[in-house]
Motif scaffolding. Structure first.
Motif, short mmCIF file in Angstrom:
data_model
loop_
_atom_site.label_atom_id
_atom_site.label_comp_id
_atom_site.label_asym_id
_atom_site.label_seq_id
_atom_site.Cartn_x
_atom_site.Cartn_y
_atom_site.Cartn_z
N VAL A 70 0.92 -1.13 -0.17
CA VAL A 70 0.22 0.00 0.03
C VAL A 70 0.85 1.36 0.19
O VAL A 70 0.62 2.28 -0.79
CB VAL A 70 -0.96 0.04 1.11
N ILE A 71 1.81 1.09 0.80
CA ILE A 71 2.98 2.47 0.81
C ILE A 71 3.62 2.75 -0.54
O ILE A 71 3.64 3.87 -1.03
CB ILE A 71 3.65 2.23 1.99
N LEU A 110 2.37 1.54 -3.46
CA LEU A 110 1.42 2.05 -4.26
C LEU A 110 1.13 3.70 -4.26
O LEU A 110 1.02 4.52 -5.20
CB LEU A 110 0.17 1.32 -4.37
N THR A 111 1.11 3.87 -3.08
CA THR A 111 0.72 5.40 -2.64
C THR A 111 1.90 6.18 -3.24
O THR A 111 1.55 7.35 -3.82
CB THR A 111 0.69 5.58 -1.09
N LEU A 112 3.07 5.91 -2.96
CA LEU A 112 4.05 6.73 -3.35
C LEU A 112 4.13 6.84 -4.80
O LEU A 112 4.59 7.86 -5.53
CB LEU A 112 5.46 6.30 -3.06
N LEU A 125 1.72 6.54 -7.27
CA LEU A 125 0.49 7.57 -7.35
C LEU A 125 1.04 8.91 -7.19
O LEU A 125 0.74 9.91 -7.92
CB LEU A 125 -1.00 7.33 -6.80
N ALA A 126 1.54 9.05 -6.03
CA ALA A 126 2.06 10.60 -5.73
C ALA A 126 2.97 11.20 -6.59
O ALA A 126 2.97 12.22 -7.08
CB ALA A 126 2.75 10.58 -4.32
#
Length: 504
Positions: free
Chosen positions: A138-139, A141-143, A145-146
């Motif tokens: 999740v981390i 994927l979040t980075l 997308l960022a």
């Protein structure tokens, strides 16, 4: 004196234990009367009467404390027996630990605790590991997308390059970018029409020579290895002439800075000429005029190498006729021609010339192929059907000038080959050199190769061997290495990927 009746009891099996617990046999339960009950055996597992143990009787005169101690010990034994009975009924597979508990009245919970602990460790450890992995995913994927929303100035330019409104609309296209990342190498794409994409596969590998077998039928030239492979849409025009015209148009744009036609197909070496080898499979006298006719789109744009007034002019495309191409028909125009002949390499063997200063040179080791040899040229001459004279290096003597095939059609006894009428000097490797034994070229074969390459270079022609061994791969690579080191000009290949990895 009144008689006192004493109730005697047989010895209890737990008498010793009861004695150790301050059991007093002289005391009796208040009331002074004796109570008699039916004795029952302990092994009957019938505990409806809690006051009996096997055949023994309880003295009613025992004090309350002693009775309680005895009773608690009896209940402990009964509970252990009951537990053992339940284990026995629950595990009919004869587990050793249960059997041991049934016999001794004790169980072994430690082994079960270890098993349960290991099971819990594996389960909860696995769940914890999966949880941590999910959190990391999740981390990540979040980075990821960022980064789609946070980027620097350089990224902004790269993302918007060539888009309307950025001022770079006309900068996203490079005029001569068709082969901008391809380095040309001296390899010849043998039977190029067999490629998945004829011509373009060879150009992508960097080959500077392609081959097309043509057949004349119904006033058109069809391309294929044999008549069974011919198709109406696979013509010399559609597979080679038209694509080359489009490529060279793109490579030679008309701009304020350039208005020429000399830029070749390779952007990394724009002066390199691409050899188009046309192998005539049908009659040479009838087929060759049609070849010249279909080359007109390239000719009219000035993209064909030509000879005019005995001067050679190199252009982006060099056409070479082979197979049944007649030498006399090809060279009948003495003032201008834009096609060249594929001369017979096996007829060009030339001995090495030793100059006076070379007499004192040390001998070189001749044990390995590809190394310099002390050449006894006479041994190589013995295997050739006919050889050249050192006094006439450019003349090929042939006993049968009417022979057909590569380099022999239309050739007379006094034919002279030069860069003004020929480009390639080719021969079958198996025919000229012979079969390779024990995975290496012999000294005799090396002398043949060197003499033929020497003869071609003295005439200003490009040496090429076809029908090279293709298997085993190690032998093929060895032959390639030797030919490249010995100075062959074009390596005839079927494996384009292997040729592109060759060290040139």
């Amino acid at each position: 004196m009144a008689e006192t009746t004493t109730l005697s009891s047989p010895r209890h099996p737990y008498a010793d234990t009861l004695a150790d617990s301050d059991y007093d046999s002289s005391n009796s339960i208040d009331g002074g009367s004796s109570m008699e009950t039916d004795p029952k055996h302990l092994h009957s597992f019938d505990y409806s009467n809690a006051n009996i143990l096997e055949d023994g009787y309880i003295n009613q005169r025992s004090n309350t404390r002693s009775v309680r101690n005895w009773w608690s010990r009896i209940m402990t034994v009964r509970s252990r027996r009951k537990q053992s009975l339940e284990e026995f009924r629950g595990k009919e597979d004869g587990d050793a630990d249960v059997g041991r508990g049934l016999l001794t009245g004790t169980s072994n919970p430690r082994s079960r605790q270890i098993k349960n602990g290991l099971f819990n460790y594996l389960v909860f450890g696995g769940i914890s590991g999966l949880g941590i992995l999910c959190i990391l995913l999740v981390i990540n994927l979040t980075l990821g997308l960022a980064t789609m929303f946070w980027y620097g100035d350089v990224d902004t330019v790269l993302r918007n390059w060539g888009k309307p409104g950025t001022g770079t609309e006309g900068l996203a296209w490079y005029p001569t970018d068709f082969t901008r990342d391809i380095n040309p190498i001296p390899c010849h794409s043998h039977n190029d029409y067999w490629r998945r994409v004829p011509l373009f596969d060879a150009l992508r590998a960097g080959c500077t020579g392609v081959e097309a077998d043509v057949w004349l039928y119904d006033d058109d030239l069809f391309v294929g290895h044999n008549t069974a492979s011919l198709q109406r849409n696979r013509t010399f025009q559609s597979l080679y002439v038209d694509p080359l015209v489009q490529i060279l148009k793109q490579q030679n744009p008309q701009t304020d800075f350039y208005n020429g036609t000399s830029h070749g197909v390779f952007d990394a070496d724009d002066g390199k000429s691409l050899v188009l080898l046309v192998d005539l499979k049908t009659g040479g006298a009838e087929t060759w005029p049609w070849v010249l006719k279909q080359l007109e789109p390239l000719r009219e744009r000035g993209w064909l190498s030509f000879v005019e007034n005995d001067v050679l002019h190199t252009r982006p495309i060099t056409v070479v006729g082979t197979g049944n191409t007649p030498f006399n028909v090809l060279t009948q125009n003495s003032t201008y021609r834009d096609a060249f002949f594929d001369a017979p390499l096996d007829q060009m063997w030339t001995p090495r010339h030793t100059t006076p200063e070379m007499k004192d040179w040390p001998d070189m080791d001749d044990s390995l192929p590809g190394e310099r040899l002390v050449e006894d040229e006479g041994s190589a001459e013995e295997v050739l059907p006919s050889t050249t004279s050192s006094n006439s290096a450019n003349t090929v003597s042939t006993a049968t000038p009417s022979n057909h095939g590569q380099g022999m059609t239309g050739v007379s006894s006094n034919t002279t080959f030069s860069p003004l009428n020929s480009y390639y000097a080719s021969v079958s490797f198996g025919k000229a050199v012979g079969r390779i034994w024990r995975g290496r070229l012999s000294g005799r074969q090396m002398k043949i190769i060197r003499g033929q390459i020497r003869g071609a270079h003295e005439r200003g022609l490009k040496a090429r061997y076809w029908d090279l061994p293709s298997w085993p791969i190690g032998l093929r690579n060895h032959v390639w290495d030797v030919l490249v080191k010995e100075g062959v000009d074009y390596l005839n290949v079927d494996d384009l990927r292997g040729a592109s990895k060759q060290v040139w």
